[in-house]
Scaffold this motif. Structure first.
Motif, PDB file in Angstrom:
ATOM      1  N   GLN A   1     -44.794   1.074 -21.356  1.00 43.51           N
ATOM      2  CA  GLN A   1     -44.559   2.109 -22.499  1.00 43.51           C
ATOM      3  C   GLN A   1     -45.204   1.669 -23.753  1.00 43.51           C
ATOM      4  OE1 GLN A   1     -40.857   2.008 -23.807  1.00 43.51           O
ATOM      5  NE2 GLN A   1     -41.068   4.216 -25.041  1.00 43.51           N
TER       6      GLN A   1
ATOM      7  N   PHE B   1     -44.742  11.602 -19.537  1.00 43.31           N
ATOM      8  CA  PHE B   1     -43.611  11.892 -19.881  1.00 43.31           C
ATOM      9  C   PHE B   1     -44.348  12.052 -21.803  1.00 43.31           C
ATOM     10  CE2 PHE B   1     -39.701   9.247 -18.315  1.00 43.31           C
ATOM     11  CZ  PHE B   1     -40.353   9.214 -17.472  1.00 43.31           C
ATOM     12  N   GLY B   2     -43.252  12.649 -22.002  1.00 44.16           N
ATOM     13  CA  GLY B   2     -43.745  13.015 -23.956  1.00 44.16           C
ATOM     14  C   GLY B   2     -43.212  10.998 -24.790  1.00 44.16           C
ATOM     15  N   GLN B   3     -43.315  11.492 -25.667  1.00 46.38           N
ATOM     16  CA  GLN B   3     -43.695  10.138 -26.551  1.00 46.38           C
ATOM     17  C   GLN B   3     -41.863  10.131 -27.491  1.00 46.38           C
ATOM     18  OE1 GLN B   3     -46.379  11.956 -29.726  1.00 46.38           O
ATOM     19  NE2 GLN B   3     -45.663  10.156 -29.823  1.00 46.38           N
ATOM     20  N   GLY B   4     -40.884  11.190 -26.631  1.00 46.15           N
ATOM     21  CA  GLY B   4     -39.308  10.963 -26.347  1.00 46.15           C
ATOM     22  C   GLY B   4     -39.013  11.694 -28.416  1.00 46.15           C
TER      23      GLY B   4
ATOM     24  N   PHE C   1     -36.581  12.203 -23.489  1.00 44.26           N
ATOM     25  CA  PHE C   1     -37.556  12.123 -23.164  1.00 44.26           C
ATOM     26  C   PHE C   1     -38.123  13.438 -22.123  1.00 44.26           C
ATOM     27  CE2 PHE C   1     -40.171   8.031 -24.065  1.00 44.26           C
ATOM     28  CZ  PHE C   1     -39.160   7.445 -24.509  1.00 44.26           C
TER      29      PHE C   1
ATOM     30  N   LYS D   1     -47.152   3.634 -28.938  1.00 42.97           N
ATOM     31  CA  LYS D   1     -46.780   5.687 -29.253  1.00 42.97           C
ATOM     32  C   LYS D   1     -45.303   5.816 -28.517  1.00 42.97           C
ATOM     33  CE  LYS D   1     -51.526   6.342 -31.097  1.00 42.97           C
ATOM     34  NZ  LYS D   1     -52.713   7.129 -30.953  1.00 42.97           N
ATOM     35  N   LYS D   2     -45.077   5.045 -27.940  1.00 45.72           N
ATOM     36  CA  LYS D   2     -43.579   4.909 -27.248  1.00 45.72           C
ATOM     37  C   LYS D   2     -43.894   5.836 -25.624  1.00 45.72           C
ATOM     38  CE  LYS D   2     -41.140   2.453 -30.076  1.00 45.72           C
ATOM     39  NZ  LYS D   2     -41.032   1.223 -29.673  1.00 45.72           N
ATOM     40  N   PHE D   3     -44.678   5.961 -25.307  1.00 38.34           N
ATOM     41  CA  PHE D   3     -45.332   7.237 -23.752  1.00 38.34           C
ATOM     42  C   PHE D   3     -45.270   6.017 -23.134  1.00 38.34           C
ATOM     43  CE2 PHE D   3     -47.307  10.730 -25.380  1.00 38.34           C
ATOM     44  CZ  PHE D   3     -47.221  11.147 -26.705  1.00 38.34           C
ATOM     45  N   LEU D   4     -44.196   6.465 -21.897  1.00 37.63           N
ATOM     46  CA  LEU D   4     -44.342   6.149 -20.393  1.00 37.63           C
ATOM     47  C   LEU D   4     -45.111   6.662 -20.012  1.00 37.63           C
ATOM     48  CD1 LEU D   4     -40.296   6.243 -20.418  1.00 37.63           C
ATOM     49  CD2 LEU D   4     -41.645   3.919 -19.274  1.00 37.63           C
TER      50      LEU D   4
END
Lengths: 113, 113
Positions: B37, A103-106, A89, B40-43
């Motif tokens: 989280q 944070f980006g989505q990884g 991330f 869509k996996k964004f934190l």
């Protein structure tokens, strides 16, 4: 409004080769940029950072490059190892933001032996 | 001896219920955070507390209420749970809003059915 974008959801690399993970951002006021690494069922762990006044920071196999004019940063891992397989991330922040990180989505990195 | 511990690790509950997630850190940090989280996996940050004082309160429904009995604990209480609350919730701590020292817990996976 996605302030931080990691456009590659996944990346597969051969062991020993270079891994390059990219991150784009829109807010020119960020003061620092962090990279976190996350294994399944664990919380993210801090990996490496770069201040907005620098363009490169190196720590062992990990190097982060910052291009402020392009609002782009990248994480280079060389040589890549199977243990590097994880989700990475990008997380910038600002000194007056009370510790808040965006944070980006990884990007899920898979390093194959 | 876990630095930031969250309980429970998994939580499955029905819509409309009220539930709590507990977080404790033994690092001596003075700032604690809750991140969510999503699918869509964004934190995304929800709250932060510094020495038991609320610092950051992002746009979060009033059904979410953090409580910090002391600087080593930050609990998250959720009323009238909805399907959209299903996510992984991460607790984190740092010293003096310093992002480099962010330590995350391993997360609580909440599933609302």
């Amino acid at each position: 409004d996605q302030q931080v974008k990691q456009n590659s959801p996944s990346l597969s690399v051969q062991e020993g080769r270079i891994s390059i993970l990219n991150c784009d951002y829109t807010n020119s006021m960020f003061d620092y940029f962090l990279w976190y690494k996350k294994y399944p069922a664990e919380g993210p762990t801090f990996l490496i950072s770069i201040s907005s006044i620098k363009d490169k920071n190196e720590d062992g196999r990990f190097t982060v490059f910052l291009n402020k004019s392009a609002k782009h940063l990248s994480l280079h891992i060389v040589p890549s190892q199977p243990g590097d397989s994880a989700v990475y991330f990008c997380a910038p922040g600002g000194y007056n933001q009370g510790g808040k990180l965006i944070f980006g989505q990884g990007t899920e990195l898979s390093v194959k032996p | 001896d876990t630095a930031v511990s969250q309980t429970p690790k998994y939580l499955v509950t029905q819509m409309g219920n009220d539930k709590s997630i507990k977080c404790e850190q033994n690092l001596g940090h003075d700032t604690m955070y809750w991140y969510k989280q999503d699918s869509k996996k964004f934190l995304k940050i929800m709250f932060s507390y510094n020495n038991k004082e609320l610092i950051i309160n992002e746009t979060v429904p009033n059904r979410f209420s953090p409580k910090s009995p002391d600087k080593a604990h930050l609990n998250l209480h959720i009323n009238s749970l909805e399907l959209g609350d299903s996510a992984v919730y991460f607790c984190a701590s740092s010293q003096d809003f310093t992002p480099y020292g962010y330590t995350f817990g391993s997360g609580t996976r909440l599933t609302v059915v």
